[in-house]
Write a protein that holds these residues in place. Structure first.
Motif, mmCIF file in Angstrom:
data_model
loop_
_atom_site.group_PDB
_atom_site.id
_atom_site.type_symbol
_atom_site.label_atom_id
_atom_site.label_comp_id
_atom_site.label_asym_id
_atom_site.label_seq_id
_atom_site.Cartn_x
_atom_site.Cartn_y
_atom_site.Cartn_z
ATOM 1 N N MET A 1 0.837 -1.205 0.000
ATOM 2 C CA MET A 1 0.000 0.000 0.000
ATOM 3 C C MET A 1 0.869 1.250 0.000
ATOM 4 O O MET A 1 2.037 1.210 0.389
ATOM 5 N N CYS A 2 0.270 2.362 -0.416
ATOM 6 C CA CYS A 2 1.067 3.584 -0.601
ATOM 7 C C CYS A 2 0.933 4.535 0.587
ATOM 8 O O CYS A 2 -0.170 4.856 1.015
ATOM 9 N N PHE A 3 2.087 5.006 1.045
ATOM 10 C CA PHE A 3 2.144 5.878 2.231
ATOM 11 C C PHE A 3 1.630 7.277 1.944
ATOM 12 O O PHE A 3 1.434 8.062 2.852
ATOM 13 N N ALA B 1 7.663 1.261 -7.975
ATOM 14 C CA ALA B 1 6.539 1.926 -7.311
ATOM 15 C C ALA B 1 7.105 3.051 -6.429
ATOM 16 O O ALA B 1 8.240 2.956 -5.977
ATOM 17 N N CYS B 2 6.322 4.128 -6.284
ATOM 18 C CA CYS B 2 4.904 4.141 -6.577
ATOM 19 C C CYS B 2 4.590 5.272 -7.567
ATOM 20 O O CYS B 2 5.192 6.339 -7.515
ATOM 21 N N THR B 3 3.615 4.971 -8.418
ATOM 22 C CA THR B 3 3.154 5.987 -9.362
ATOM 23 C C THR B 3 1.632 6.078 -9.303
ATOM 24 O O THR B 3 0.971 6.285 -10.315
ATOM 25 N N CYS B 4 1.092 5.907 -8.088
ATOM 26 C CA CYS B 4 -0.364 6.005 -7.928
ATOM 27 C C CYS B 4 -0.799 7.464 -8.122
ATOM 28 O O CYS B 4 0.038 8.365 -8.181
ATOM 29 N N ILE B 5 -2.086 7.685 -8.197
ATOM 30 C CA ILE B 5 -2.564 9.055 -8.469
ATOM 31 C C ILE B 5 -2.120 10.035 -7.380
ATOM 32 O O ILE B 5 -1.835 11.193 -7.661
ATOM 33 N N HIS B 6 -2.031 9.542 -6.136
ATOM 34 C CA HIS B 6 -1.636 10.437 -5.039
ATOM 35 C C HIS B 6 -0.166 10.825 -5.176
ATOM 36 O O HIS B 6 0.199 11.979 -4.963
ATOM 37 N N CYS B 7 0.676 9.842 -5.532
ATOM 38 C CA CYS B 7 2.098 10.134 -5.712
ATOM 39 C C CYS B 7 2.304 11.079 -6.896
ATOM 40 O O CYS B 7 3.086 12.026 -6.822
ATOM 41 N N ARG B 8 1.597 10.814 -7.987
ATOM 42 C CA ARG B 8 1.748 11.680 -9.171
ATOM 43 C C ARG B 8 1.400 13.128 -8.838
ATOM 44 O O ARG B 8 2.118 14.055 -9.206
HETATM 45 ZN ZN LIG Z 1 1.661 6.136 -4.319
#
Ligand SMILES: [Zn+2]
Length: 681
Positions: free
Chosen positions: A159-161, A203-210
């Motif tokens: 999961m993403c922090f 990782a991570c390239t989720c929408i929150h990280c972007r």
């Molecule tokens: Zn992320």
């Protein structure tokens, strides 16, 4: 029991398991009895360990798990032990294919359980359950290479922090754990993964990280079709910025855990560990960046390693942890998985040599090994173990910039580790400094080694120049400050910001200090690696061959090259057998630790297992040969006394002083494996 943060050097850590049986079928009396075994061994802090480590697979049993933790806390407090809860903050099992399913099942079986015993395990590992209105899949890290869920290296997702929903739900879970009156918390695995194999950390390239990355740096994280050009391209400032962003994200998360429990009025112990970090930190683990949080820092010397064959490798990490802990005046520690009485003794001895606390995590043999012998010995001689001040000959600068953000970092860090190991094997009291320490710390060391330090900021160069100006000595080996901290290369920069280097090999004097430059090739390109068995779950059956023995070659090359500059060691020891040793100051006294390692590291490619006996540490061992010592101290000893854990006997050692050094011999037949030499000031 909260709010106790003192007496850190007197703590003795142990590990206690809670698995299916303890969670579903135990009563308070049974847990009390279990904990009493640890109290009898002298343990003061217990860390919980469970087959429910990947806590998000067990959401439907969180209540029972918490109740079990509550029983452990109660039992611990009854015996004056503090309990630290320890679980993975975000990893989940999501096996794909029969092979992975079988492997997960085997891991549960090792802990006396089965995945089938856990409500909803299948749904939580194969489906996408909803937690408070949010699909668990929306919490996940996304691989930049694939645009799909990142895979951890543990047969599952992560999961993403930076994901606000994940953070909210995890912190809510933590509150329910804090309610059990625990004394400390370890939120493991705060790491970014990739495609599930070592070497891919996309990782991570989720929408929150972007979104956050764009806000903080102005850059965009590339899409999967541009990934190959982007990934590990250290000449691209966007890549360096992204990697720094990942470090900052995990660091922020670790701090937020503290801020959260502090906001609830808790003061919890925060021990933290990593297996290895000297050579690389590919998952952006927030360890060195969070020294302000940790009460104890330690290394996990993993369960697969054959301890007697691996200590020259593990020693390089111990140098790091000791230096990192000193930064905050806290203890460092080593965690081992000894399977036999002799490997327990050997592992404990190593910790004393390295100035560390010892902890062992051997579930199978708990209660059979005689840990209390060594714990009693520690208590009896505590003034020679607590708060050790290393009497260092030299310190290596570990440049996290070079390690984490420079081109060719894998090769340069292998060379760094090899020189570090050569220095240790040669018998130098080898130390470490970090980029974030100030010049007062540097100036405590007469020699600082810059080995393959490719990336150094302008401010680091200025600090190092000042160190030399003030009388320090730099030993520069291999490439030096090729890049600034943005990854940019300017051939004139070193001369402009630092000074023109002498030719190689060469010396340049500046004020009271000197810069020595030596060839990287002076040390062989061969590191003494650990020996691992194929699988820790079949510990007795499995063996592996030992690699080529290169310790003598490291001494003859890198060790000698350093000695040709430094020309003395604070402690010199010689014997007809092979030994390792160390020297620490403890208040007015000093402690010398000696270990017989004559039969430890195999010299001819033998097959070894986790239970291969260690001569000197087994019951029927021969006593050791004599050891001649010469040490440099800033006081004249009142008395020198040798003692060993095997008996209460203490031997008075006669000594003489010549040219500001104390000379003495430990007679033959004084010790078997480990010897503590107490030097009274
Ligand atoms: Zn992320």
């Amino acid at each position: 029991m909260n709010n106790l943060k003192n007496q850190q050097w007197q703590e003795r850590f142990g590990w206690i398991y809670y698995n299916e049986n303890e969670i579903f079928h135990s009563n308070q009396k049974q847990i009390d009895d279990l904990v009493k075994n640890y109290a009898d061994d002298g343990i003061t802090i217990l860390i919980g360990f469970s087959c429910t480590h990947f806590r998000w697979n067990h959401v439907l049993n969180w209540r029972e798990i918490n109740e079990c933790i509550g029983r452990y806390v109660k039992a611990c407090h009854k015996y004056g032990i503090r309990y630290v809860e320890h679980h993975s903050s975000h990893l989940t099992y999501n096996p794909i294919g029969q092979e992975q399913i079988d492997a997960v099942e085997k891991a549960f079986a090792f802990h006396g359980s089965s995945t089938k015993s856990w409500a909803g395990f299948l749904e939580y590992s194969q489906g996408d359950p909803v937690i408070n209105g949010k699909n668990i899949s929306t919490f996940r890290q996304i691989s930049g290479a694939t645009g799909k869920f990142a895979r951890s290296n543990y047969r599952g997702y992560c999961m993403c922090f930076n994901n606000p929903d994940y953070r909210k739900e995890y912190f809510k879970y933590l509150e329910s754990v804090y309610d059990q009156d625990i004394d400390g918390i370890m939120t493991d695995d705060v790491q970014y993964f990739g495609q599930g194999w070592w070497g891919d950390w996309s990782a991570c390239t989720c929408i929150h990280c972007r979104k956050l990355f764009k806000e903080q740096t102005g850059y965009d994280i590339p899409q999967p079709e541009q990934w190959n050009d982007f990934y590990e391209n250290y000449s691209n400032p966007v890549y360096i910025a992204w990697k720094k962003f990942k470090h900052a994200s995990t660091t922020r998360f670790a701090h937020d855990v503290n801020r959260h429990f502090e906001s609830l009025g808790y003061k919890l112990l925060r021990p933290n560990y990593i297996s290895s970090i000297v050579r690389e930190n590919p998952t952006s683990y927030p360890f060195e960046n969070c020294t302000d949080l940790w009460d104890f820092v330690f290394q996990e010397n993993i369960s697969l390693i054959v301890i007697k064959e691996s200590f020259y490798d593990v020693a390089t990490e111990a140098i790091h942890r000791f230096a990192m802990a000193r930064h905050k005046s806290i203890p460092s520690m080593s965690m081992f998985y000894p399977r036999t009485d002799d490997s327990l003794y050997f592992a404990w001895g190593l910790c004393k040599i390295w100035g560390q606390l010892f902890t062992q995590c051997s579930r199978n043999l708990k209660g059979q090994m005689k840990e209390y012998i060594y714990r009693n010995f520690e208590i009896k001689h505590k003034q020679f173990y607590e708060a050790p001040q290393k009497i260092s000959d030299l310190a290596f600068l570990l440049s996290a910039d070079t390690r984490d953000f420079s081109i060719g970092n894998k090769v340069t860090m292998r060379r760094f580790a090899t020189w570090l190991q050569a220095s240790y094997a040669y018998g130098f009291m080898t130390d470490m400094v970090f980029e974030n320490e100030d010049i007062d710390i540097y100036s405590k060391f007469k020699y600082i080694v810059l080995c393959n330090t490719k990336m150094l900021s302008d401010s680091m160069l200025s600090k190092l120049y000042k160190y030399v100006e003030n009388g320090g000595n730099l030993i520069i080996i291999g490439p030096f400050a090729v890049y600034d901290d943005k990854g940019q290369s300017d051939p004139q920069r070193v001369e402009r910001v630092f000074t023109k280097l002498p030719s190689t090999p060469g010396i340049k004097k500046i004020n009271k200090g000197s810069i020595f430059v030596i060839e990287d090739s002076e040390c062989i390109d061969h590191y003494q690696n650990s020996v691992r068995v194929p699988n820790y779950m079949d510990e007795y059956a499995l063996t592996n061959p030992t690699p080529d023995y290169v310790i003598d070659a490291l001494k003859q090359t890198g060790g000698k090259a350093l000695y040709s500059i430094i020309q003395q060691k604070n402690i010199e020891a010689s014997s007809s057998m092979q030994i390792i040793y160390s020297l620490y100051k403890h208040g007015d006294n000093a402690a010398i630790n000696i270990m017989n390692v004559d039969k430890a590291v195999s010299k001819n490619n033998e097959q070894v297992s986790l239970s291969t006996p260690i001569e000197g540490y087994t019951l029927n061992s021969q006593k050791a040969a004599a050891v001649d010592l010469s040490v440099k101290l800033d006081f004249l000893p009142k008395a020198i006394i040798a003692c060993i854990p095997e008996s209460n006997e203490e031997k008075v050692i006669h000594f003489i002083e010549i040219n500001n050094r104390i000379h003495f011999s430990i007679p033959k037949n004084t010790f078997y494996g480990y010897c503590l030499v107490k030097v009274y000031g």
